[in-house]
Write an enzyme that holds these catalytic residues in place. Structure first.
Site, PDB file in Angstrom:
ATOM      1  CG  ASP A 167      -2.056  -1.025   0.710  1.00  0.00           C
ATOM      2  OD1 ASP A 167      -2.542  -1.261   0.005  1.00  0.00           O
ATOM      3  OD2 ASP A 167      -2.687  -1.443   2.160  1.00  0.00           O
TER       4      ASP A 167
ATOM      5  CB  SER B  82      -3.946  -6.158   9.784  1.00  0.00           C
ATOM      6  OG  SER B  82      -4.078  -5.141   8.594  1.00  0.00           O
TER       7      SER B  82
HETATM    8  N1  ARG Z   1      -2.322  -8.003  -0.101  1.00  0.00           N
HETATM    9  C1  ARG Z   1      -3.497  -7.008  -0.278  1.00  0.00           C
HETATM   10  C2  ARG Z   1      -2.735  -5.993  -1.290  1.00  0.00           C
HETATM   11  O1  ARG Z   1      -1.627  -5.959  -1.121  1.00  0.00           O
HETATM   12  C3  ARG Z   1      -4.117  -6.647   0.893  1.00  0.00           C
HETATM   13  C4  ARG Z   1      -3.419  -5.689   1.803  1.00  0.00           C
HETATM   14  C5  ARG Z   1      -4.329  -5.294   2.935  1.00  0.00           C
HETATM   15  N2  ARG Z   1      -3.895  -3.901   3.389  1.00  0.00           N
HETATM   16  C6  ARG Z   1      -4.102  -3.581   4.729  1.00  0.00           C
HETATM   17  N3  ARG Z   1      -3.511  -2.581   5.032  1.00  0.00           N
HETATM   18  N4  ARG Z   1      -4.476  -4.393   5.838  1.00  0.00           N
HETATM   19  O2  ARG Z   1      -3.535  -5.581  -1.862  1.00  0.00           O
END
Ligand code: ARG
Length: 403
Positions: A123, A174
């Site tokens: 992210d 999370s």
């Molecule tokens: N692994 C997934 C992605 O990179 C989900 C990420 C979830 N992010 C979070 N901040 N909990 O798209």
């Protein structure tokens, strides 16, 4: 007067601590931005929390419609799914958040934006590459990545400054969610051998507890975009919400994936994406009816490429623009209705129809009314097989030479 920073604010522990930390460490005035992308939060209490912790302004934006229509649906048209399974819910939300941060920074005259991502995930990349592609001049601060506090230290910090610690901190996972799906990581699921515990899921019923009757639904598409459910026209947001409920109640949309993060780590993630899973399946079935063999084959390659670019944070790239132009062009005749059966965690396509269907029953049938000229087949086979036949004659396989 101190400079301003726009902080992407979820209302959780990390971003709440970040409000205080940005003021202490950088002497910045903090304006928070919280987006509603269907994550069903109590936005008014998030707003007051931001102000209580020390933000000078707390802005909430409902961007559900933009998210579904400009991010999720184009990705559906592309059939983009990361590593064969993940419909990209979280990945799709980040470029939108990046764009909103940049816009608000301009409105507020802020030179800096901030986000709560750590240094281990995708992210941070999506947000920062997104921000830089729209306004390369903006500075970015990632407090959680910089302070490198453990969970316990963050809680200590929060206590010291009277920052309310959300009960959800007790949740072992999370979670990130929006209309296109729910992403679950951390806690016991970090062990890829361990079966996902039921408490990790909240949008989908366990298939063992779903109705014993089969449910049928019909999804109508125009240009590859879903527009109706069971013959009722529906607006984008309600259609996705409703499908999440229906498919979720049949246990559809659970995904358990060991995936390759952009930052080189393999991670075990769970997802719930009932609407996305059903829509992807339906959309592909309609394409099978309305696109040529070549379009279908080439489009599969584009789908892989498209999924990677979304996952890897390249939404605002020219590569994306180019692929979008191709995908849009393919969707011109993807109109029609797909009938699906939902049962015990599985959805299957049982019928499809389109005014632009390329399926011709009088060519396909083995019954009366066959219009296919079978006598033409032998000429076709003669020419099609000719190069192979000649090669076999002039360059016989090794085994034959030895005989
Ligand atoms: N692994 C997934 C992605 O990179 C989900 C990420 C979830 N992010 C979070 N901040 N909990 O798209």
């Amino acid at each position: 007067m101190s400079d301003k920073v726009i902080l992407a604010y979820s209302g959780g522990l990390d971003t709440s601590v970040a409000i205080k930390w940005l003021k202490e460490k950088y002497d910045l005035e903090v304006v928070t931005l919280t987006v509603d992308i269907g994550n069903e939060r109590d936005f008014s209490s998030i707003r007051s929390k931001a102000l209580n912790v020390g933000a000078s302004k707390a802005i909430i934006k409902d961007v559900r419609k933009i998210f579904v229509e400009k991010f999720a649906f184009p990705t559906l048209q592309a059939n983009a799914v990361y590593e064969g399974q993940y419909p990209l819910a979280t990945a799709l939300s980040r470029p939108l958040i990046a764009q909103l941060l940049v816009e608000l920074a301009l409105e507020e005259g802020a030179s800096t934006v901030a986000h709560g991502c750590t240094g281990k995930g995708n992210d941070q990349v999506r947000l920062e590459v997104g921000i830089a592609s729209i306004n390369p001049e903006l500075k970015v601060i990632a407090p959680a990545r910089e302070w490198a506090m453990t969970r316990e230290e963050t809680i200590e910090y929060a206590k010291r400054y009277n920052i309310p610690i959300p009960i959800t901190t007790a949740s072992p996972y999370s979670i990130d969610e929006n209309l296109w799906g729910r992403s679950i990581e951390c806690g016991v699921i970090e062990d890829p051998w361990l079966e996902p515990p039921n408490d990790a899921y909240s949008w989908t019923r366990s298939p063992a507890n779903t109705p014993d009757e089969v449910a049928y639904i019909e999804i109508g598409f125009e240009r590859g975009i879903p527009v109706s459910l069971n013959q009722h026209e529906m607006k984008s947001i309600s259609l996705v919400q409703r499908l999440n409920e229906i498919a979720g109640s049949h246990g559809i949309g659970r995904i358990d994936l060991v995936e390759n993060r952009l930052v080189g780590i393999k991670s075990r993630e769970l997802y719930e994406a009932p609407a996305a899973v059903v829509l992807l399946e339906a959309h592909e079935a309609l394409e099978a009816l309305t696109l040529s063999k070549e379009q279908l084959r080439f489009k599969q390659k584009i789908a892989l490429e498209y999924a990677d670019l979304v996952y890897n944070g390249l939404w605002f790239s020219t590569h994306h623009q180019d692929l979008t132009a191709y995908v849009q062009s393919t969707q011109q005749f993807v109109h029609g209705v797909v009938r699906m059966k939902l049962f015990k965690g599985k959805c299957s396509v049982v019928g499809r129809t389109s005014p632009f269907s390329l399926y011709n029953r009088s060519l396909a049938t083995y019954d009366k009314g066959d219009e296919f000229d079978q006598s033409a087949a032998s000429g076709f086979i003669y020419i099609w097989g000719l190069p192979t036949k000649i090669q076999a004659q002039l360059q016989p396989p090794d085994d034959d030479k030895q005989k």
